[in-house]
Design a protein around this motif. Sequence first.
Motif, short mmCIF file in Angstrom:
data_model
loop_
_atom_site.label_atom_id
_atom_site.label_comp_id
_atom_site.label_asym_id
_atom_site.label_seq_id
_atom_site.Cartn_x
_atom_site.Cartn_y
_atom_site.Cartn_z
N UNK A 27 0.80 -1.21 0.00
CA UNK A 27 0.00 0.00 0.00
C UNK A 27 0.83 1.27 0.00
N UNK A 28 2.14 1.12 -0.02
CA UNK A 28 3.02 2.29 -0.13
C UNK A 28 3.59 2.82 1.16
N UNK A 29 3.29 2.16 2.29
CA UNK A 29 3.84 2.64 3.56
C UNK A 29 5.34 2.31 3.64
N UNK A 30 6.10 3.25 4.14
CA UNK A 30 7.54 3.04 4.33
C UNK A 30 7.77 2.60 5.76
N UNK A 31 8.22 1.37 5.92
CA UNK A 31 8.42 0.79 7.24
C UNK A 31 9.86 0.32 7.37
N UNK A 32 10.29 0.18 8.61
CA UNK A 32 11.65 -0.27 8.90
C UNK A 32 11.56 -1.46 9.86
N UNK A 33 11.21 -2.65 9.33
CA UNK A 33 11.06 -3.81 10.20
C UNK A 33 12.40 -4.27 10.78
N UNK A 34 12.35 -4.86 11.96
CA UNK A 34 13.55 -5.36 12.63
C UNK A 34 13.29 -6.80 13.06
N UNK A 35 14.21 -7.69 12.70
CA UNK A 35 14.13 -9.09 13.13
C UNK A 35 15.50 -9.50 13.63
N UNK A 36 15.56 -10.21 14.73
CA UNK A 36 16.82 -10.74 15.23
C UNK A 36 16.57 -12.17 15.71
N UNK A 37 17.08 -13.13 14.99
CA UNK A 37 16.88 -14.54 15.33
C UNK A 37 18.14 -15.17 15.91
N UNK A 38 19.20 -14.39 16.12
CA UNK A 38 20.45 -14.95 16.60
C UNK A 38 20.37 -15.27 18.09
N UNK A 39 21.12 -16.26 18.50
CA UNK A 39 21.07 -16.70 19.89
C UNK A 39 21.64 -15.63 20.82
N UNK A 40 22.74 -15.00 20.41
CA UNK A 40 23.38 -14.01 21.26
C UNK A 40 22.80 -12.60 21.09
N UNK A 41 21.99 -12.41 20.09
CA UNK A 41 21.30 -11.14 19.82
C UNK A 41 22.20 -10.02 19.31
#
Length: 228
Positions: A27-41
Amino acid sequence: MEDDERRPTYAELGKRAAHLLADMQTGGEILHPVVNTTRKLASHFWGFAWMKHLARCEESGLALAPGRSLLRHGCVLDLELAPGTVHGKVMGERLYDIRIDLTPLDEERMDAIRHACAGKIDSHISLLEGKLDDALLRQLCDPDTGLLPAPEEWRMSCTCPDWSEPCPHAAAAVYAAGTLIDGDPSLLFLLRSVTLDDLVGKAPEIASAEDFDTDSLSRTFGIDLDQL
């Protein structure tokens, strides 16, 4: 409790988040998603210091673990850091808006930090990589004397109906901020309204190649020293 009244699992929330993110971006929204799946973060100094600080906060009774799970399942759809403020959108049972304001470093504390750093940091890169004297690092990483915010310095708000402090969505934003700082440590200094020159001091008239080794900084963090 009936099945249709149970709380969704983190995996289910993650699937909802992925679908909503795709719809919002379409829909045109500018987003900045964050994902962290690492064990130590975290894998770099300042990101690790942030995560270690949060772990100590958890040991002291602050309920942050649900936020860590939301982050790992892709529920942080948007996060931005600005001087003294974190804004975000986190998926819970619906999408919630998060705002975190940090108490500014007072002048006395900032003066003490400048004094401790005087003559001990030879380049922006050394500061961003955490390659400093151990005693100085301990001071800079202490929430009472340094740059990391103590829990009482966070003022968190969320549009969710959860009365817990912090709610899981705000906790997710706190952990997500650490993920961004791990990737770009200059964001910690931005968040705390501290410029690198506050701590490194003015560059000499003729700077050394080490001080402005942009290739080294780019390789380490993927950021451009000229923009700091």
